[in-house]
Scaffold this motif. Structure first.
Motif, PDB file in Angstrom:
ATOM      1  N   ALA A   1       0.822  -1.211   0.000  1.00 59.17           N
ATOM      2  CA  ALA A   1       0.000   0.000   0.000  1.00 59.17           C
ATOM      3  C   ALA A   1       0.855   1.261   0.000  1.00 59.17           C
ATOM      4  CB  ALA A   1      -0.928  -0.003   1.213  1.00 59.17           C
ATOM      5  N   SER A   2       2.030   1.216   0.626  1.00 57.17           N
ATOM      6  CA  SER A   2       2.892   2.395   0.694  1.00 57.17           C
ATOM      7  C   SER A   2       3.507   2.757  -0.654  1.00 57.17           C
ATOM      8  CB  SER A   2       4.010   2.173   1.730  1.00 57.17           C
ATOM      9  OG  SER A   2       4.862   1.121   1.322  1.00 57.17           O
ATOM     10  N   ASP A   3       3.429   1.852  -1.629  1.00 63.51           N
ATOM     11  CA  ASP A   3       3.987   2.103  -2.961  1.00 63.51           C
ATOM     12  C   ASP A   3       3.006   2.816  -3.884  1.00 63.51           C
ATOM     13  OD1 ASP A   3       6.415   0.880  -2.377  1.00 63.51           O
ATOM     14  OD2 ASP A   3       5.672  -1.102  -2.925  1.00 63.51           O
ATOM     15  N   LEU A   4       1.752   2.913  -3.471  1.00 59.69           N
ATOM     16  CA  LEU A   4       0.722   3.435  -4.359  1.00 59.69           C
ATOM     17  C   LEU A   4       0.748   4.949  -4.439  1.00 59.69           C
ATOM     18  CD1 LEU A   4      -2.255   1.087  -3.360  1.00 59.69           C
ATOM     19  CD2 LEU A   4      -0.600   0.822  -5.228  1.00 59.69           C
ATOM     20  N   VAL A   5       0.734   5.470  -5.682  1.00 62.04           N
ATOM     21  CA  VAL A   5       0.647   6.906  -5.932  1.00 62.04           C
ATOM     22  C   VAL A   5      -0.460   7.153  -6.954  1.00 62.04           C
ATOM     23  CG1 VAL A   5       3.088   7.315  -5.426  1.00 62.04           C
ATOM     24  CG2 VAL A   5       2.389   6.762  -7.772  1.00 62.04           C
ATOM     25  N   GLN A   6      -0.718   8.421  -7.247  1.00 59.68           N
ATOM     26  CA  GLN A   6      -1.773   8.767  -8.206  1.00 59.68           C
ATOM     27  C   GLN A   6      -1.449   8.252  -9.611  1.00 59.68           C
ATOM     28  OE1 GLN A   6      -2.115  13.036  -7.935  1.00 59.68           O
ATOM     29  NE2 GLN A   6      -3.540  12.947  -6.219  1.00 59.68           N
ATOM     30  N   ASP A   7      -2.494   8.157 -10.427  1.00 58.78           N
ATOM     31  CA  ASP A   7      -2.386   7.700 -11.813  1.00 58.78           C
ATOM     32  C   ASP A   7      -1.774   6.308 -11.874  1.00 58.78           C
ATOM     33  OD1 ASP A   7      -3.495  10.054 -12.686  1.00 58.78           O
ATOM     34  OD2 ASP A   7      -1.576  11.028 -13.057  1.00 58.78           O
ATOM     35  N   SER A   8      -2.377   5.404 -11.115  1.00 54.34           N
ATOM     36  CA  SER A   8      -1.962   3.993 -11.086  1.00 54.34           C
ATOM     37  C   SER A   8      -3.205   3.141 -11.273  1.00 54.34           C
ATOM     38  CB  SER A   8      -1.259   3.674  -9.760  1.00 54.34           C
ATOM     39  OG  SER A   8      -0.176   4.540  -9.528  1.00 54.34           O
ATOM     40  N   ASP A   9      -3.714   3.136 -12.504  1.00 55.11           N
ATOM     41  CA  ASP A   9      -5.012   2.532 -12.779  1.00 55.11           C
ATOM     42  C   ASP A   9      -5.083   1.056 -12.444  1.00 55.11           C
ATOM     43  OD1 ASP A   9      -5.840   4.981 -13.628  1.00 55.11           O
ATOM     44  OD2 ASP A   9      -5.541   4.579 -15.760  1.00 55.11           O
ATOM     45  N   ILE A  10      -3.990   0.335 -12.604  1.00 58.41           N
ATOM     46  CA  ILE A  10      -4.005  -1.102 -12.329  1.00 58.41           C
ATOM     47  C   ILE A  10      -3.574  -1.391 -10.887  1.00 58.41           C
ATOM     48  CG2 ILE A  10      -3.131  -3.360 -13.012  1.00 58.41           C
ATOM     49  CD1 ILE A  10      -4.891  -2.026 -15.093  1.00 58.41           C
ATOM     50  N   MET A  11      -2.453  -0.834 -10.485  1.00 63.39           N
ATOM     51  CA  MET A  11      -1.914  -1.121  -9.153  1.00 63.39           C
ATOM     52  C   MET A  11      -2.901  -0.755  -8.046  1.00 63.39           C
ATOM     53  SD  MET A  11       1.332  -2.362  -8.826  1.00 63.39           S
ATOM     54  CE  MET A  11       2.302  -1.490  -7.582  1.00 63.39           C
ATOM     55  N   SER A  12      -3.595   0.364  -8.215  1.00 63.38           N
ATOM     56  CA  SER A  12      -4.520   0.800  -7.164  1.00 63.38           C
ATOM     57  C   SER A  12      -5.722  -0.128  -7.030  1.00 63.38           C
ATOM     58  CB  SER A  12      -5.004   2.230  -7.439  1.00 63.38           C
ATOM     59  OG  SER A  12      -5.702   2.295  -8.672  1.00 63.38           O
ATOM     60  N   GLY A  13      -5.950  -0.964  -8.038  1.00 67.17           N
ATOM     61  CA  GLY A  13      -7.068  -1.903  -7.980  1.00 67.17           C
ATOM     62  C   GLY A  13      -6.684  -3.271  -7.435  1.00 67.17           C
ATOM     63  N   LEU A  14      -5.387  -3.465  -7.154  1.00 65.99           N
ATOM     64  CA  LEU A  14      -4.921  -4.739  -6.615  1.00 65.99           C
ATOM     65  C   LEU A  14      -4.974  -4.721  -5.087  1.00 65.99           C
ATOM     66  CD1 LEU A  14      -1.863  -5.343  -8.986  1.00 65.99           C
ATOM     67  CD2 LEU A  14      -4.227  -6.129  -9.250  1.00 65.99           C
ATOM     68  N   THR A  15      -4.876  -5.884  -4.493  1.00 66.26           N
ATOM     69  CA  THR A  15      -5.002  -6.007  -3.038  1.00 66.26           C
ATOM     70  C   THR A  15      -3.641  -5.990  -2.361  1.00 66.26           C
ATOM     71  OG1 THR A  15      -6.969  -7.381  -3.384  1.00 66.26           O
ATOM     72  CG2 THR A  15      -5.987  -7.394  -1.171  1.00 66.26           C
ATOM     73  N   PRO A  16      -3.351  -4.933  -1.600  1.00 66.78           N
ATOM     74  CA  PRO A  16      -2.056  -4.858  -0.908  1.00 66.78           C
ATOM     75  C   PRO A  16      -1.839  -6.040   0.027  1.00 66.78           C
ATOM     76  CG  PRO A  16      -3.155  -2.727  -0.879  1.00 66.78           C
ATOM     77  CD  PRO A  16      -4.153  -3.708  -1.387  1.00 66.78           C
ATOM     78  N   GLY A  17      -0.626  -6.544   0.002  1.00 64.39           N
ATOM     79  CA  GLY A  17      -0.275  -7.659   0.864  1.00 64.39           C
ATOM     80  C   GLY A  17      -0.691  -9.008   0.335  1.00 64.39           C
TER      81      GLY A  17
ATOM     82  N   LYS B   1      11.099  10.180  -8.940  1.00 66.89           N
ATOM     83  CA  LYS B   1      10.102   9.143  -9.164  1.00 66.89           C
ATOM     84  C   LYS B   1       8.810   9.792  -9.666  1.00 66.89           C
ATOM     85  CE  LYS B   1      10.092   5.831  -5.934  1.00 66.89           C
ATOM     86  NZ  LYS B   1      10.178   5.190  -4.593  1.00 66.89           N
ATOM     87  N   MET B   2       7.887   8.985 -10.091  1.00 63.23           N
ATOM     88  CA  MET B   2       6.632   9.500 -10.624  1.00 63.23           C
ATOM     89  C   MET B   2       5.783  10.111  -9.502  1.00 63.23           C
ATOM     90  SD  MET B   2       7.132   8.758 -13.774  1.00 63.23           S
ATOM     91  CE  MET B   2       8.914   8.712 -13.526  1.00 63.23           C
ATOM     92  N   MET B   3       5.155  11.218  -9.809  1.00 63.02           N
ATOM     93  CA  MET B   3       4.255  11.937  -8.903  1.00 63.02           C
ATOM     94  C   MET B   3       4.981  12.526  -7.695  1.00 63.02           C
ATOM     95  SD  MET B   3       1.689  11.716 -10.763  1.00 63.02           S
ATOM     96  CE  MET B   3       0.616  12.695  -9.698  1.00 63.02           C
ATOM     97  N   ASP B   4       6.277  12.717  -7.803  1.00 68.06           N
ATOM     98  CA  ASP B   4       7.031  13.383  -6.742  1.00 68.06           C
ATOM     99  C   ASP B   4       6.978  14.881  -7.025  1.00 68.06           C
ATOM    100  OD1 ASP B   4       8.778  14.384  -4.888  1.00 68.06           O
ATOM    101  OD2 ASP B   4      10.338  12.856  -5.218  1.00 68.06           O
ATOM    102  N   LEU B   5       5.890  15.511  -6.590  1.00 61.58           N
ATOM    103  CA  LEU B   5       5.669  16.917  -6.905  1.00 61.58           C
ATOM    104  C   LEU B   5       6.672  17.824  -6.194  1.00 61.58           C
ATOM    105  CD1 LEU B   5       1.754  17.043  -6.874  1.00 61.58           C
ATOM    106  CD2 LEU B   5       3.316  16.605  -8.782  1.00 61.58           C
ATOM    107  N   LYS B   6       7.120  17.421  -5.027  1.00 65.09           N
ATOM    108  CA  LYS B   6       8.115  18.218  -4.297  1.00 65.09           C
ATOM    109  C   LYS B   6       9.414  18.305  -5.102  1.00 65.09           C
ATOM    110  CE  LYS B   6      10.519  18.527   0.169  1.00 65.09           C
ATOM    111  NZ  LYS B   6      11.881  18.485  -0.368  1.00 65.09           N
ATOM    112  N   ALA B   7       9.847  17.141  -5.640  1.00 56.94           N
ATOM    113  CA  ALA B   7      11.068  17.129  -6.447  1.00 56.94           C
ATOM    114  C   ALA B   7      10.892  17.951  -7.713  1.00 56.94           C
ATOM    115  CB  ALA B   7      11.438  15.688  -6.792  1.00 56.94           C
ATOM    116  N   ALA B   8       9.719  17.832  -8.324  1.00 52.84           N
ATOM    117  CA  ALA B   8       9.451  18.600  -9.541  1.00 52.84           C
ATOM    118  C   ALA B   8       9.475  20.094  -9.250  1.00 52.84           C
ATOM    119  CB  ALA B   8       8.112  18.189 -10.133  1.00 52.84           C
ATOM    120  N   ALA B   9       8.895  20.492  -8.102  1.00 52.40           N
ATOM    121  CA  ALA B   9       8.866  21.906  -7.732  1.00 52.40           C
ATOM    122  C   ALA B   9      10.272  22.430  -7.470  1.00 52.40           C
ATOM    123  CB  ALA B   9       7.989  22.100  -6.499  1.00 52.40           C
ATOM    124  N   GLU B  10      11.160  21.550  -7.055  1.00 49.43           N
ATOM    125  CA  GLU B  10      12.549  21.937  -6.804  1.00 49.43           C
ATOM    126  C   GLU B  10      13.383  21.931  -8.088  1.00 49.43           C
ATOM    127  OE1 GLU B  10      13.719  19.074  -3.938  1.00 49.43           O
ATOM    128  OE2 GLU B  10      12.684  20.046  -2.257  1.00 49.43           O
ATOM    129  N   GLY B  11      12.741  21.590  -9.208  1.00 53.22           N
ATOM    130  CA  GLY B  11      13.435  21.600 -10.491  1.00 53.22           C
ATOM    131  C   GLY B  11      14.046  20.271 -10.876  1.00 53.22           C
TER     132      GLY B  11
END
Length: 317
Positions: A113-129, A180-190
């Protein structure tokens, strides 16, 4: 020498010289096949320039004919944000490490569950653990639906620093996986994931020519990369055409880079757009350039070196 024979010899030499001169003049009136094909490249360039001129944004293009090495470059050394197109690099490093024995494509990952981020159409539908999938399955999800959670799991597995070290070894100094994907903080830092049209073209050529992976791995790499997806290079091309590409989309950014396996005339196309007022304009620009390129390469593939096309049922006149 007899004066008569001398005059005859001189006359014969003049006749031969005149014949060569006339032949050379006639030959000069007909452009060699390479020059005729160059006309097609010039017309393609004019079409692309027209798209660029009418785009409310900035654009870079790189095209490589994998048959004869001819290139077309437009702002090809400019650096662009890659969005999901950078996943081509992650996929290549995964296969590289599999070839080296550092991991197996059949290695199993258990959804966390800790690996899940936005725009993960398949992964977010799977059962963690509970749900278990292979690394190759994650790669397919990363390519087909651009699943960001699957991508981040693979980045952790192969190592961001390993991706960049490999890019360094290819001399691709402006292609970088920096977050990594959806790391908005890193993107904001350039810390954006970046490349250029020319470098992405070089990367794909190295993979296509087997300079990175062995034959078996190369074939499977392109099999995964050609998984059907919603992208802009294939949009107006024939449905049965194999295209191994990865589009990328961010606010103000639209990219698509890939290998088009046109029969007898495969080629690489990389189109990157940014500063877009409307993202849809970038998507349409990529599709227009893709269609223009395919029309030229398809014509070259079906024609003789003189431009003659012989299709089924074609009669000679």
């Amino acid at each position: 020498m007899n004066p008569v024979r001398l005059r005859t010899s001189i006359l014969a030499s003049l006749v031969v010289s005149l014949c060569f001169l006339l032949w050379g003049t006639a030959a000069g009136q007909s452009a060699p096949p390479s020059e005729k094909q160059e006309v097609l490249w010039q017309k393609l360039g004019a079409s692309i320039a027209d798209v660029d001129r009418n785009l409310d944004g900035a654009m870079g293009v790189a095209i490589l004919d994998l048959t004869d090495g001819h290139k077309y470059l437009l702002h090809a050394n400019d650096v662009f944000a890659q969005a999901s197109s950078i996943k081509i690099c992650v996929l290549a490093e995964l296969y590289r490490q599999a070839q080296q024995g550092k991991l197996k494509l059949t290695d199993v990952y258990t959804v966390n569950a800790s690996d899940l981020v936005q725009d993960s159409d398949i992964m977010s539908g799977l059962t963690p653990g509970v749900s278990k999938i292979t690394l190759r399955d994650l790669a397919t999800m990363m390519v087909a639906v651009s699943d960001n959670s699957a991508t981040n799991v693979l980045i952790d597995r192969v190592g961001m620093e390993n991706v960049n070290a490999w890019l360094d070894s290819l001399g691709l100094m402006h292609t970088r996986l920096r977050r990594k994907m959806m790391d908005l903080k890193a993107a904001a830092e350039g810390r954006e994931n970046i490349s250029t049209p020319a470098e992405m073209m070089t990367l794909l050529e190295s993979l296509y020519r087997g300079k990175v992976l062995n034959k078996e791995m190369t074939e499977d790499f392109f099999k995964v990369l050609s998984t059907h997806k919603d992208s802009w290079i294939p949009r107006d091309l024939p449905d049965n055409l194999k295209i191994a590409d990865k589009p990328g989309a961010l606010e103000g950014v639209r990219n698509d880079s890939g290998v088009i396996f046109a029969e007898k005339r495969p080629y690489i196309l990389c189109v990157m757009t940014t500063y877009l007022r409307r993202e849809r304009d970038g998507e349409e620009a990529i599709s227009k350039i893709s269609l223009a390129a395919w029309l030229m390469f398809d014509r070259l593939a079906r024609a003789s070196e003189y431009g003659r096309v012989i299709s089924p049922g074609n009669s000679s006149h």
